[in-house]
Design a protein around this motif. Structure first.
Motif, PDB file in Angstrom:
ATOM      1  N   GLY A  32       0.797  -1.223   0.000  1.00 52.62           N
ATOM      2  CA  GLY A  32       0.000   0.000   0.000  1.00 52.62           C
ATOM      3  C   GLY A  32       0.826   1.268   0.000  1.00 52.62           C
ATOM      4  N   SER A  33       2.090   1.161  -0.368  1.00 50.71           N
ATOM      5  CA  SER A  33       2.994   2.318  -0.309  1.00 50.71           C
ATOM      6  C   SER A  33       2.919   3.201  -1.548  1.00 50.71           C
ATOM      7  CB  SER A  33       4.431   1.832  -0.136  1.00 50.71           C
ATOM      8  OG  SER A  33       4.841   1.089  -1.282  1.00 50.71           O
ATOM      9  N   GLY A  34       2.359   2.689  -2.621  1.00 48.05           N
ATOM     10  CA  GLY A  34       2.329   3.434  -3.868  1.00 48.05           C
ATOM     11  C   GLY A  34       3.648   3.385  -4.614  1.00 48.05           C
TER      12      GLY A  34
ATOM     13  N   GLY B 198      -1.559   8.491   4.643  1.00 52.81           N
ATOM     14  CA  GLY B 198      -2.996   8.719   4.680  1.00 52.81           C
ATOM     15  C   GLY B 198      -3.649   8.847   3.328  1.00 52.81           C
ATOM     16  N   ASN B 199      -2.925   9.407   2.332  1.00 49.51           N
ATOM     17  CA  ASN B 199      -3.554   9.575   1.029  1.00 49.51           C
ATOM     18  C   ASN B 199      -3.856   8.228   0.367  1.00 49.51           C
ATOM     19  OD1 ASN B 199      -0.777   9.220   0.758  1.00 49.51           O
ATOM     20  ND2 ASN B 199      -0.692  10.254  -1.213  1.00 49.51           N
ATOM     21  N   HIS B 200      -3.147   7.177   0.774  1.00 48.37           N
ATOM     22  CA  HIS B 200      -3.450   5.846   0.241  1.00 48.37           C
ATOM     23  C   HIS B 200      -4.624   5.205   0.990  1.00 48.37           C
ATOM     24  CE1 HIS B 200      -0.033   5.934  -2.372  1.00 48.37           C
ATOM     25  NE2 HIS B 200       0.768   6.196  -1.373  1.00 48.37           N
ATOM     26  N   LEU B 201      -4.927   5.732   2.159  1.00 46.88           N
ATOM     27  CA  LEU B 201      -6.019   5.190   2.972  1.00 46.88           C
ATOM     28  C   LEU B 201      -7.187   6.172   3.081  1.00 46.88           C
ATOM     29  CD1 LEU B 201      -3.845   3.721   5.851  1.00 46.88           C
ATOM     30  CD2 LEU B 201      -4.864   2.484   3.939  1.00 46.88           C
ATOM     31  N   ARG B 202      -7.172   7.195   2.219  1.00 46.78           N
ATOM     32  CA  ARG B 202      -8.222   8.230   2.201  1.00 46.78           C
ATOM     33  C   ARG B 202      -8.320   8.958   3.548  1.00 46.78           C
ATOM     34  NH1 ARG B 202     -11.637   4.142  -0.929  1.00 46.78           N
ATOM     35  NH2 ARG B 202     -11.085   4.663  -3.061  1.00 46.78           N
ATOM     36  N   SER B 203      -7.188   9.017   4.268  1.00 48.57           N
ATOM     37  CA  SER B 203      -7.079   9.732   5.550  1.00 48.57           C
ATOM     38  C   SER B 203      -8.065   9.234   6.602  1.00 48.57           C
ATOM     39  CB  SER B 203      -7.245  11.240   5.343  1.00 48.57           C
ATOM     40  OG  SER B 203      -6.217  11.714   4.484  1.00 48.57           O
ATOM     41  N   GLN B 204      -8.506   8.006   6.477  1.00 49.58           N
ATOM     42  CA  GLN B 204      -9.434   7.428   7.448  1.00 49.58           C
ATOM     43  C   GLN B 204      -8.685   6.466   8.364  1.00 49.58           C
ATOM     44  OE1 GLN B 204     -12.824   8.180   7.588  1.00 49.58           O
ATOM     45  NE2 GLN B 204     -12.178   9.733   6.132  1.00 49.58           N
TER      46      GLN B 204
END
Length: 152
Positions: free
Chosen positions: A124-126, A139-145
């Motif tokens: 999930g690191s991009g 957070g941007n990979h997890l939609r900051s949730q």
């Protein structure tokens, strides 16, 4: 009592100090560094184990191979890695998950750390390529949730 139990293949002495790769029946893990250490949860991948210390204080990992960095400490190589701490900066840990060659750690605050093989973007690191050390998934990979649970 917080001890770890496991069964199955003892490849690389991941379940017992016995120098046998044979299957071990379900029993308390017999590894010197873990004797008397209280744990609250664990998960096992193909070549590694992650275990959470009581109270979520730290993650201990070990296994017969660290070829892809999935153990989270030490250099990636194909030989046995003794139990050691995965460096997460002192965060409290809620859950661990092991994939075949990668690992995920969920903190009490809903953050995710990943390390190991990044084939098909499993970390999930991009980015491409394996990670030898734990890195927080941004957070941007997890939609900051905040994340509530993980699976590898």
């Amino acid at each position: 009592d917080g001890s770890l139990w496991g069964g199955g293949s003892n490849r690389g002495q991941c379940l017992s100090e016995e120098l046998s790769d044979e299957h071990v029946p379900l029993s308390r893990l017999d590894i010197a560094e873990l004797d008397g250490v209280p744990f609250e949860a664990a998960d096992m991948g193909r070549d590694h184990i992650l275990a959470i210390l009581e109270g979520g204080r730290a993650v201990i990992s070990w296994g017969p191979s660290n070829e892809f960095g999935q153990i989270g400490h030490g250099l990636p190589y194909r030989s046995r890695v003794r139990p050691g701490v995965v460096h997460l900066g002192g965060v409290l840990v809620k859950q661990v998950a092991c994939g075949e060659h990668h690992s995920l750690v969920l903190t009490a605050h809903g953050e995710v750390y990943s390390f190991g093989c990044n084939l098909h973007g499993a970390l999930g690191s991009g980015r491409c390529g394996s990670q030898e050390q734990a890195e927080r998934v941004l957070g941007n990979h997890l939609r900051s949730q905040p994340v509530r649970g993980i699976s590898a």
